[in-house]
Design a protein around this motif. Structure first.
Motif, short mmCIF file in Angstrom:
data_model
loop_
_atom_site.label_atom_id
_atom_site.label_comp_id
_atom_site.label_asym_id
_atom_site.label_seq_id
_atom_site.Cartn_x
_atom_site.Cartn_y
_atom_site.Cartn_z
N ALA A 102 0.85 -1.19 0.00
CA ALA A 102 0.00 0.00 0.00
C ALA A 102 0.89 1.24 0.00
O ALA A 102 1.42 1.64 1.04
N ALA A 103 1.07 1.84 -1.19
CA ALA A 103 1.96 3.00 -1.28
C ALA A 103 1.80 3.68 -2.63
O ALA A 103 1.60 3.02 -3.65
N THR A 104 1.91 5.01 -2.62
CA THR A 104 2.01 5.77 -3.86
C THR A 104 3.44 5.62 -4.38
O THR A 104 4.31 5.04 -3.72
N VAL A 105 3.72 6.18 -5.56
CA VAL A 105 5.08 6.18 -6.07
C VAL A 105 6.03 6.85 -5.07
O VAL A 105 7.13 6.36 -4.81
N LEU A 106 5.60 7.96 -4.49
CA LEU A 106 6.47 8.68 -3.56
C LEU A 106 6.72 7.89 -2.28
O LEU A 106 7.76 8.08 -1.63
N GLU A 107 5.81 7.02 -1.93
CA GLU A 107 5.93 6.24 -0.69
C GLU A 107 6.60 4.88 -0.91
O GLU A 107 6.94 4.20 0.06
N SER A 109 9.34 2.24 -1.56
CA SER A 109 10.79 2.10 -1.45
C SER A 109 11.33 1.29 -2.62
O SER A 109 10.59 0.56 -3.29
N ASP A 110 12.63 1.42 -2.86
CA ASP A 110 13.27 0.60 -3.89
C ASP A 110 13.06 -0.88 -3.61
O ASP A 110 12.81 -1.68 -4.52
N GLU A 111 13.18 -1.25 -2.34
CA GLU A 111 13.05 -2.66 -1.96
C GLU A 111 11.65 -3.18 -2.22
O GLU A 111 11.47 -4.29 -2.75
N ASP A 112 10.63 -2.41 -1.86
CA ASP A 112 9.26 -2.85 -2.09
C ASP A 112 8.94 -2.93 -3.58
O ASP A 112 8.26 -3.85 -4.04
N TRP A 113 9.41 -1.96 -4.35
CA TRP A 113 9.20 -1.99 -5.80
C TRP A 113 9.80 -3.27 -6.39
O TRP A 113 9.14 -3.99 -7.14
N ASP A 114 11.04 -3.54 -6.04
CA ASP A 114 11.72 -4.72 -6.58
C ASP A 114 11.00 -6.01 -6.16
O ASP A 114 10.88 -6.95 -6.95
N ARG A 115 10.55 -6.06 -4.91
CA ARG A 115 9.91 -7.27 -4.40
C ARG A 115 8.57 -7.54 -5.09
O ARG A 115 8.28 -8.67 -5.49
N VAL A 116 7.76 -6.51 -5.26
CA VAL A 116 6.46 -6.68 -5.90
C VAL A 116 6.64 -7.09 -7.37
O VAL A 116 5.96 -8.01 -7.85
N LEU A 117 7.53 -6.42 -8.07
CA LEU A 117 7.76 -6.78 -9.48
C LEU A 117 8.36 -8.18 -9.60
O LEU A 117 8.03 -8.93 -10.53
N ALA A 118 9.22 -8.55 -8.65
CA ALA A 118 9.86 -9.86 -8.71
C ALA A 118 8.84 -10.99 -8.59
O ALA A 118 8.90 -11.98 -9.32
N ALA A 150 -6.41 -4.03 -11.29
CA ALA A 150 -5.38 -3.02 -11.09
C ALA A 150 -4.42 -2.94 -12.28
O ALA A 150 -3.67 -1.97 -12.39
N GLY A 151 -4.45 -3.93 -13.14
CA GLY A 151 -3.67 -3.87 -14.36
C GLY A 151 -4.41 -3.19 -15.50
O GLY A 151 -3.85 -2.98 -16.58
N GLN A 152 -5.67 -2.83 -15.24
CA GLN A 152 -6.51 -2.17 -16.24
C GLN A 152 -6.82 -0.72 -15.86
O GLN A 152 -6.98 0.14 -16.72
N ILE A 153 -6.95 -0.48 -14.57
CA ILE A 153 -7.26 0.87 -14.07
C ILE A 153 -6.28 1.20 -12.95
O ILE A 153 -5.56 0.34 -12.45
N GLY A 154 -6.27 2.45 -12.53
CA GLY A 154 -5.44 2.83 -11.40
C GLY A 154 -6.17 2.64 -10.09
O GLY A 154 -7.36 2.94 -9.99
N LEU A 155 -5.49 2.11 -9.09
CA LEU A 155 -6.03 2.01 -7.74
C LEU A 155 -5.18 2.87 -6.81
O LEU A 155 -3.96 2.92 -6.94
N ALA A 156 -5.83 3.53 -5.87
CA ALA A 156 -5.12 4.43 -4.97
C ALA A 156 -4.11 3.68 -4.12
O ALA A 156 -4.37 2.60 -3.60
N ARG A 157 -2.92 4.23 -4.01
CA ARG A 157 -1.84 3.72 -3.15
C ARG A 157 -1.49 2.27 -3.46
O ARG A 157 -1.26 1.45 -2.58
N ARG A 158 -1.45 1.95 -4.73
CA ARG A 158 -1.04 0.62 -5.18
C ARG A 158 -0.13 0.74 -6.41
O ARG A 158 -0.27 0.00 -7.37
N ALA A 159 0.81 1.67 -6.38
CA ALA A 159 1.61 2.00 -7.56
C ALA A 159 2.36 0.77 -8.09
O ALA A 159 2.28 0.44 -9.28
N ALA A 160 3.11 0.10 -7.24
CA ALA A 160 3.89 -1.06 -7.69
C ALA A 160 2.98 -2.20 -8.13
O ALA A 160 3.25 -2.88 -9.13
N TYR A 161 1.92 -2.40 -7.38
CA TYR A 161 0.98 -3.49 -7.70
C TYR A 161 0.33 -3.25 -9.06
O TYR A 161 0.27 -4.16 -9.90
#
Length: 260
Positions: A102-107, A109-118, A150-161
């Motif tokens: 649960a985070a916007t782009v600004l919120e 972290s590098d670690e969370d981004w990498d983990r979700v994409l991984a 979430a892959g079709q529309i934007g959801l609040a505070r789910r940037a990486a997801y």
């Protein structure tokens, strides 16, 4: 592995399901077992995966648990090789495993981004790459990726997801285009809000869990959350002979969330 579960003694089609320890993954494994598949269940949670296997076996199905880090190329390649030798060559791959932050782009972290994409995008890429050769050799196979609205529309505070699930839809379409003439179908399933253990954890951490659940339910046109069994039923249909004409699609199953 006992004798009656060895590939030479088995005539069941083999399906690989990731994220099978709970939620949509567990429901999918149980449904596919009833449809006659022998299951190879991949998850990082050995306890939950063992519970899923036990439920399948109690219903006279066949299932085999494998603990694997789906973001590791070496681990995925190794476990798929083990499945092909000891269980059989899969004709169906269902990529369900996924995580969110649960985070916007600004919120984020590098670690969370990498983990979700991984987990959400690299994982399906690795399993697909490992299993595709045997499907191509057999001239048939179905790959189903559980993405999200979430892959079709934007959801609040789910940037990486959102980014990971949009990427998964794109990967799905690319695989379908590249391998359709080799007898392979690849389809994305895009659920809305489904009542899984993950959603339960989100609600438990909310300031007012009852109000948060009501708000989630209200996003669907009928005011109800989806169930894992409902998503599993769609997956089973797409995987079966009646789903033959479905390929490269992103099927939205969301109770009308994206319609309003």
């Amino acid at each position: 592995m006992n004798e009656d579960s060895h590939p030479s003694h088995r005539h069941q089609p083999v399906a690989v399901v990731t994220g099978a320890a709970s939620g949509i993954g567990r429901a999918t494994a149980l449904r596919l077992a009833r449809e006659g598949y022998e299951l190879a269940l991949l998850d990082v949670d050995p306890v939950g995966t063992a519970e899923t296997c036990e439920r399948i076996r109690q219903a006279d199905g066949r299932a085999h648990p494998f603990r694997v880090d789906l973001s590791s190329p070496d681990e995925v390649a190794s476990v798929v090789g083990t499945v092909e030798v000891n269980v059989g060559r899969p004709t169906l791959l269902v990529n369900v495993a996924g995580i969110g932050v649960a985070a916007t782009v600004l919120e984020t972290s590098d670690e969370d981004w990498d983990r979700v994409l991984a987990v959400n995008l690299t994982g399906p890429f690795l399993t697909t790459r490992a299993i595709l050769p045997s499907m191509v050799a057999a001239g048939q196979g179905v790959i189903i990726n559980v993405a999200s609205v979430a892959g079709q529309i934007g959801l609040a505070r789910r940037a990486a997801y959102c980014a990971s699930k949009a990427g998964l839809v794109g990967l799905t379409r690319a695989v379908a285009v590249d391998h359709a003439k080799q007898g392979i179908r690849c389809v994305a399933i895009c659920p809305g809000t489904v009542e899984t253990e993950w959603i339960g954890k989100i609600l438990a951490n909310a300031e007012d869990p009852a109000a948060a659940r009501a708000a989630m339910a209200a996003r669907q046109l009928d005011g109800q959350l989806g169930s894992p069994d409902e998503i599993a039923a769609v997956i089973a249909f797409v995987a079966g002979a009646e789903g033959r004409f479905i390929n490269g699609a992103a099927l939205i199953i969301d109770g009308g969330l994206t319609t309003a």
